[in-house]
Design an enzyme around this catalytic site. Structure first.
Site, mmCIF file in Angstrom:
data_model
loop_
_atom_site.group_PDB
_atom_site.id
_atom_site.type_symbol
_atom_site.label_atom_id
_atom_site.label_comp_id
_atom_site.label_asym_id
_atom_site.label_seq_id
_atom_site.Cartn_x
_atom_site.Cartn_y
_atom_site.Cartn_z
ATOM 1 N N GLY A 21 6.067 -0.317 0.008
ATOM 2 C CA GLY A 21 7.320 -0.474 -0.729
ATOM 3 C C GLY A 21 8.339 0.618 -0.498
ATOM 4 O O GLY A 21 9.377 0.649 -1.167
ATOM 5 N N GLN A 22 8.095 1.530 0.465
ATOM 6 C CA GLN A 22 9.061 2.612 0.717
ATOM 7 C C GLN A 22 10.315 2.044 1.366
ATOM 8 O O GLN A 22 10.230 1.295 2.348
ATOM 9 C CB GLN A 22 8.437 3.686 1.620
ATOM 10 C CG GLN A 22 9.351 4.897 1.829
ATOM 11 C CD GLN A 22 8.650 6.054 2.540
ATOM 12 O OE1 GLN A 22 7.568 5.896 3.103
ATOM 13 N NE2 GLN A 22 9.280 7.217 2.510
ATOM 14 N N THR A 23 11.498 2.381 0.823
ATOM 15 C CA THR A 23 12.760 1.891 1.395
ATOM 16 C C THR A 23 13.569 3.007 2.045
ATOM 17 O O THR A 23 14.246 2.775 3.036
ATOM 18 C CB THR A 23 13.626 1.201 0.321
ATOM 19 O OG1 THR A 23 13.785 2.092 -0.786
ATOM 20 C CG2 THR A 23 12.980 -0.091 -0.151
ATOM 21 N N HIS A 54 10.017 11.165 -1.594
ATOM 22 C CA HIS A 54 10.449 11.457 -2.967
ATOM 23 C C HIS A 54 9.372 11.054 -3.953
ATOM 24 O O HIS A 54 8.716 10.034 -3.790
ATOM 25 C CB HIS A 54 11.788 10.784 -3.292
ATOM 26 C CG HIS A 54 11.834 9.321 -2.965
ATOM 27 N ND1 HIS A 54 11.899 8.848 -1.663
ATOM 28 C CD2 HIS A 54 11.816 8.231 -3.751
ATOM 29 C CE1 HIS A 54 11.931 7.529 -1.677
ATOM 30 N NE2 HIS A 54 11.875 7.117 -2.933
ATOM 31 N N HIS A 97 8.555 9.778 -7.590
ATOM 32 C CA HIS A 97 9.146 9.126 -8.757
ATOM 33 C C HIS A 97 8.439 9.629 -10.008
ATOM 34 O O HIS A 97 7.218 9.530 -10.110
ATOM 35 C CB HIS A 97 8.941 7.602 -8.694
ATOM 36 C CG HIS A 97 9.750 6.921 -7.635
ATOM 37 N ND1 HIS A 97 10.971 6.354 -7.892
ATOM 38 C CD2 HIS A 97 9.513 6.715 -6.318
ATOM 39 C CE1 HIS A 97 11.452 5.811 -6.782
ATOM 40 N NE2 HIS A 97 10.584 6.023 -5.798
HETATM 41 ZN ZN LIG Z 1 11.935 5.250 -3.833
#
Ligand SMILES: [Zn+2]
Ligand SMILES: [Zn+2]
Length: 292
Positions: free
Chosen positions: A256-258, A263, A265
């Protein structure tokens, strides 16, 4: 808890203070170059000689020192001085001082860090006059150097999103927008609120280095990220009073990394924010979230 973390391993740093009867060299330099303005904070002011000197020059100055002037500074400052402080602190303590100063600085303010350049040996040494062990180390910061002599160096610090960045990857985390509120910053990382928060106070802790995978970060940078995550948890708790947290890092598009820049969360959670929170981060695979 202390306003700024002090390690039990370094209890004598306040004994490295020097008695002076005139303004320090960095203060005289910063006055000559007209770099001191507005509300001023001397962070780690020791016995307060510079504070008094600047007040006599007509400046509005607050002095803070965990040992000698422990009253916690209130509000934000246009100019923050941190003179010969970092050299006597352990790396973890240095990171906390850098974070505290970034939080106390006005968005368009400047902080000045003076560090010694005449230290021969890093580590604990016996302070003969005081009869105790004290720590000292060389410090280099990734900030703009405005003065270097054989004895000292002065850095100018501005918030990361107020500096021009070359951004070859056209990456939103390499060049964060000026309008975004910076929650905190250290030498190797910074934190902001997520642009599309999944809950109030959803924050991102971001290394300054452009790398896609968390696993490629150095041990040093990983440590800096987690130290900052703890600090951001405190900041978010004070403001939003959540009931719990999820912490997550997406690594790879399959996960799911865009944005291909690491980073962390930090997602505050509130009682009743979803119907059934059971399983937490297991919910990345929704059918497997609620196990027996
Ligand atoms: Zn993110
Ligand atoms: Zn980047």
């Amino acid at each position: 808890m202390n306003f700024v973390y002090q390690s039990p391993q370094n209890p004598n740093s306040h004994l490295t203070v020097k008695e002076r009867n005139q303004a320090s060299f960095p203060v005289r330099f910063l006055l000559q170059t007209n770099l001191i303005y507005g509300r001023v904070l001397d962070f780690g002011c020791g016995l307060g000689t510079d504070v008094e000197y600047l007040r006599n020059q007509g400046f509005e100055v607050t002095g803070y020192d965990p040992y000698y002037f422990p009253e916690i500074p209130q509000g934000k400052f246009d100019t923050i001085l941190c003179l010969y402080v970092l050299n006597v602190l352990l790396p973890e303590e240095q990171a906390h001082v850098l974070m505290a100063i970034s939080e106390l600085l006005q968005p368009d303010g400047r902080a000045y860090f003076a560090v010694r350049r005449d230290i021969q040996k890093n580590g604990f040494r016996f302070h003969v006059k005081r009869g105790v062990n004290v720590y000292q180390c060389n410090v280099r910061l990734p900030y703009r150097s405005i003065l270097l002599t054989k004895n000292a160096e002065i850095y100018e610090y501005r918030h990361y999103n107020r500096l021009p960045h070359s951004n070859p990857h056209n990456c939103p985390f390499c060049a964060p927008e000026e309008e975004r509120e910076l929650l905190t910053e250290s030498a190797s990382a910074y934190a902001i609120l997520d642009k599309f928060p999944v809950s109030p106070g959803h924050a991102l802790i971001i290394p300054k280095q452009h790398l896609a995978s968390y696993f490629d970060l150095s041990f040093h940078t990983k440590t800096a990220l987690w130290l900052m995550t703890d600090r951001v948890k405190e900041l978010v708790s004070e403001k939003y009073h959540p009931d719990g947290f999820n912490i997550g890092i997406n690594i790879g598009t399959s996960a799911g990394q865009t944005i291909p820049h690491v980073h962390v969360h930090l997602i505050p959670r509130y009682a009743g924010d979803v119907e059934n929170p059971r399983g937490g981060v297991r919910g990345v695979i929704p059918e497997k979230k609620d196990y027996l």
